[in-house]
Write an enzyme that holds these catalytic residues in place. Structure first.
Site, PDB file in Angstrom:
ATOM      1  N   GLU A 122       0.712  -1.251  -0.116  1.00 23.11           N
ATOM      2  CA  GLU A 122      -0.040  -0.211  -0.039  1.00 23.11           C
ATOM      3  C   GLU A 122       1.040   1.189  -0.014  1.00 23.11           C
ATOM      4  OE1 GLU A 122      -4.061  -1.224   2.049  1.00 23.11           O
ATOM      5  OE2 GLU A 122      -2.426  -0.953   3.569  1.00 23.11           O
ATOM      6  N   CYS A 135       3.362   8.743   1.594  1.00 20.28           N
ATOM      7  CA  CYS A 135       3.814   7.582   2.794  1.00 20.28           C
ATOM      8  C   CYS A 135       4.138   6.289   1.539  1.00 20.28           C
ATOM      9  CB  CYS A 135       2.846   7.355   3.650  1.00 20.28           C
ATOM     10  SG  CYS A 135       3.303   6.306   4.740  1.00 20.28           S
ATOM     11  N   CYS A 142       6.441  -6.955   7.136  1.00 22.58           N
ATOM     12  CA  CYS A 142       7.550  -6.528   8.000  1.00 22.58           C
ATOM     13  C   CYS A 142       8.170  -7.754   8.773  1.00 22.58           C
ATOM     14  CB  CYS A 142       7.376  -5.551   8.595  1.00 22.58           C
ATOM     15  SG  CYS A 142       8.529  -4.589   9.743  1.00 22.58           S
ATOM     16  N   CYS A 146       6.262  -5.332  15.995  1.00 24.60           N
ATOM     17  CA  CYS A 146       5.740  -4.200  16.869  1.00 24.60           C
ATOM     18  C   CYS A 146       4.177  -4.528  17.222  1.00 24.60           C
ATOM     19  CB  CYS A 146       5.918  -2.920  16.412  1.00 24.60           C
ATOM     20  SG  CYS A 146       7.781  -2.519  15.803  1.00 24.60           S
ATOM     21  N   CYS A 149       1.224  -2.340  15.791  1.00 20.32           N
ATOM     22  CA  CYS A 149       1.114  -2.178  14.239  1.00 20.32           C
ATOM     23  C   CYS A 149       0.706  -3.310  13.503  1.00 20.32           C
ATOM     24  CB  CYS A 149       2.863  -2.009  13.789  1.00 20.32           C
ATOM     25  SG  CYS A 149       2.770  -1.792  12.110  1.00 20.32           S
ATOM     26  N   GLU A 214      10.304  -2.323   7.128  1.00 18.15           N
ATOM     27  CA  GLU A 214      11.443  -1.426   7.963  1.00 18.15           C
ATOM     28  C   GLU A 214      12.232  -1.008   6.909  1.00 18.15           C
ATOM     29  OE1 GLU A 214      12.609  -0.183  10.980  1.00 18.15           O
ATOM     30  OE2 GLU A 214      14.192   0.169   9.526  1.00 18.15           O
ATOM     31  N   SER A 245      12.003   6.496   8.197  1.00 18.59           N
ATOM     32  CA  SER A 245      11.475   6.072   9.609  1.00 18.59           C
ATOM     33  C   SER A 245      12.158   4.774  10.011  1.00 18.59           C
ATOM     34  CB  SER A 245      10.152   6.273   9.663  1.00 18.59           C
ATOM     35  OG  SER A 245       9.759   5.598  11.069  1.00 18.59           O
ATOM     36  N   SER A 267      11.415   5.204  15.479  1.00 15.86           N
ATOM     37  CA  SER A 267      10.115   4.957  16.283  1.00 15.86           C
ATOM     38  C   SER A 267      10.587   4.687  17.809  1.00 15.86           C
ATOM     39  CB  SER A 267       9.654   3.911  15.478  1.00 15.86           C
ATOM     40  OG  SER A 267       9.098   4.220  14.340  1.00 15.86           O
ATOM     41  N   LEU A 268      10.754   5.501  18.364  1.00 18.61           N
ATOM     42  CA  LEU A 268      11.208   5.376  19.896  1.00 18.61           C
ATOM     43  C   LEU A 268       9.938   4.540  20.758  1.00 18.61           C
ATOM     44  CD1 LEU A 268      13.608   5.673  21.507  1.00 18.61           C
ATOM     45  CD2 LEU A 268      12.721   7.726  22.323  1.00 18.61           C
ATOM     46  N   HIS A 269       8.950   5.309  21.044  1.00 14.54           N
ATOM     47  CA  HIS A 269       7.738   4.798  21.512  1.00 14.54           C
ATOM     48  C   HIS A 269       7.889   4.289  22.892  1.00 14.54           C
ATOM     49  CE1 HIS A 269       6.171   4.833  17.462  1.00 14.54           C
ATOM     50  NE2 HIS A 269       6.860   3.574  17.081  1.00 14.54           N
ATOM     51  N   ASN A 346      -3.633   4.236  16.416  1.00 14.81           N
ATOM     52  CA  ASN A 346      -4.529   4.137  15.651  1.00 14.81           C
ATOM     53  C   ASN A 346      -4.810   2.724  15.496  1.00 14.81           C
ATOM     54  OD1 ASN A 346      -4.775   6.511  14.094  1.00 14.81           O
ATOM     55  ND2 ASN A 346      -2.776   6.294  13.466  1.00 14.81           N
ATOM     56  N   CYS A 389      -1.204   5.722  10.307  1.00 14.94           N
ATOM     57  CA  CYS A 389       0.064   5.271  10.689  1.00 14.94           C
ATOM     58  C   CYS A 389      -0.393   3.879  11.378  1.00 14.94           C
ATOM     59  CB  CYS A 389       0.726   5.706  11.630  1.00 14.94           C
ATOM     60  SG  CYS A 389       1.216   7.428  11.246  1.00 14.94           S
TER      61      CYS A 389
END
Ligand code: SAH
Ligand code: SF4
Length: 416
Positions: A122, A135, A142, A146, A149, A214, A245, A267-269, A346, A389
């Site tokens: 996508e 984007c 991936c 995570c 995600c 990634e 990212s 992407s720390l989070h 999200n 996201c």
């Protein structure tokens, strides 16, 4: 079928199939999209042109492909009429196939695309007041899991090729009618959306490598694609308008700065090991402090070009006042030219998290701002078409829970 061979991706235990650099199609023709100008020239020589002619034709063809966006050799009017069928017999000008195009009520658009060997991925276009951001995906699926995600619930199907990555940018320009001199046939329906964001009136002004996958686990292809996007003779997007990212693939970050030179987002989070280990399992391999040190060393980072730290707001997981204070402490400790993007989580079907409350997000943001670091709250875009996201995920390639557990265990084992 496209041929694949095996390569080892840094940090991965198992080799994964990737498409070859140049894979002729079934009819023997080679897709030129994704190849550097020098490679096009070599191919023209191999096909029988002398060195001088090959150089000239490569320059002309490159201009038509990436500056003018043509999809037929016949449209290349400064190339002799007899030469054009010669090119068309040997080469093609590819685009990923569009399976579906969706339009959100907030103007965001999402395209479901398909590779020539039948894998879906996508891309998303997000217009706002001052810019239009595409984007872009780097992989189908991936390898990382995570937990918040949706893409992380897919297995990695394969890396996208440079052509499939730069092809997304070209498709977006097709759809937006943004090639110089006229729109592409059949795509004029989007004209009502035309705006005037840049001096030359273009909608697509920025690119973020924040779609599926990634990007630093597909480094070579992402680099080659972005170098095409930045080439002044072609798409000519400035590196300042491109952001890559990463979830924190430390060994590739320096090369990213050296060889691509785009803005970096990380992407720390989470700021505590046990939390980041859980939500970004790659943390078991590359921990927070090492990651921040790699950011401090990122080539080209400065106060004018700050590193963006993405922080998804998960209720009761990473959103306390203490977390916010620890975030400030860490960013200061490493003296990072940083800004923080707070991303409201999200949701997606089956996700095990809730988004923090607006009050909590505001309080978190205030603490970071008071610490002297900009921490705006991102407005979710395209949620109604699952384009926000972390909502990207294509149908076929589901990971089993057992497989995800095994992979998480593998990452942990590799870390120890
Ligand atoms: N793999 C790369 C780039 C793609 S993800 C990376 O992880 O950085 C782009 C951003 O969306 C990342 O910051 C990611 O953590 C975030 N994201 C993923 N799932 C999300 C969700 N459900 N809600 C909000 N942001 C999410
Ligand atoms: Fe992969 Fe990024 Fe999603 Fe993590 S957040 S699973 S690295 S796409």
């Amino acid at each position: 079928m496209t041929q694949t061979n095996l390569m080892t991706i840094p940090g991965q235990v198992d080799p994964v199939p990737v498409a070859r650099d140049i894979t002729p199609r079934e009819d023997g023709r080679v897709d030129l999209i994704g190849l550097p100008k020098a490679r096009i020239r070599e191919l023209f020589e191999e096909a029988g042109l002398d060195a001088k002619a090959a150089k000239l034709r490569a320059k002309q063809v490159f201009h038509w492909l990436y500056h003018r966006g043509v999809t037929e050799f016949d449209a290349m009017t400064d190339i002799a009429k007899t030469m054009r069928p010669w090119l068309a017999e040997r080469f093609v000008i590819g685009r990923p196939d569009v399976v579906e195009a969706q339009h959100s009520s907030d103007g965001t658009r999402k395209w479901l695309l398909r590779t020539s060997d039948g894998h879906d991925f996508e891309m998303v276009f997000i217009p706002d007041e001052t810019r239009g951001t595409l984007c872009v995906s780097s992989q189908v699926g991936c390898t990382l899991n995570c937990t918040f995600c949706h893409t992380g619930t897919m297995r990695l199907v394969r890396n996208l090729t440079p052509g499939e990555i730069v092809g997304q940018v070209m498709l977006a320009r097709d759809a937006l009618g943004e090639w110089p001199r006229g729109t592409m046939a059949g795509l004029d329906e989007f004209d009502e959306d035309r705006g005037h964001y840049t001096a030359d009136g273009r909608l697509l002004t920025n690119i973020v490598m924040m779609g599926m996958g990634e990007p630093l686990y597909n480094f070579d292809h992402v680099r080659d694609a972005l170098n095409l996007v930045m080439d002044g003779d072609g798409l000519a997007l400035s590196k300042r308008r491109i952001t890559l990212s990463t979830s924190g693939v430390i060994p590739m970050m320096d090369r990213c700065g050296q060889e691509i030179g785009v803005n970096l987002a990380v992407s720390l989070h989470a700021v505590r090991k046990e939390v980041r280990d859980e939500i970004v399992p790659l943390n078991k391999k590359y921990g927070i402090e090492d990651l921040l040190q790699a950011c401090a060393d990122y080539p080209g980072a400065s106060n004018a070009r700050r590193i963006t730290f993405e922080y998804v707001m998960l209720k009761d997981k990473n959103d306390s006042d203490e977390d916010a204070r620890e975030l400030v402490r860490l960013l200061r400790k490493y003296d990072l030219p940083a800004k923080v993007n707070l991303i409201p989580f999200n949701p997606w079907p089956g996700a095990g998290y809730e988004c923090s409350t607006p009050e909590r997000i505001r309080a978190f943001s205030d603490i970071v701002f008071e610490g002297g670091i900009s921490a705006p709250v991102r407005t979710p875009r395209g949620r109604d078409i699952d384009a926000a996201c972390g909502q990207l995920r294509t149908a076929a390639e589901k990971k089993s829970r057992a497989q995800r557990d095994r992979e998480a265990a593998g990452t942990a084992a590799a870390a120890s």
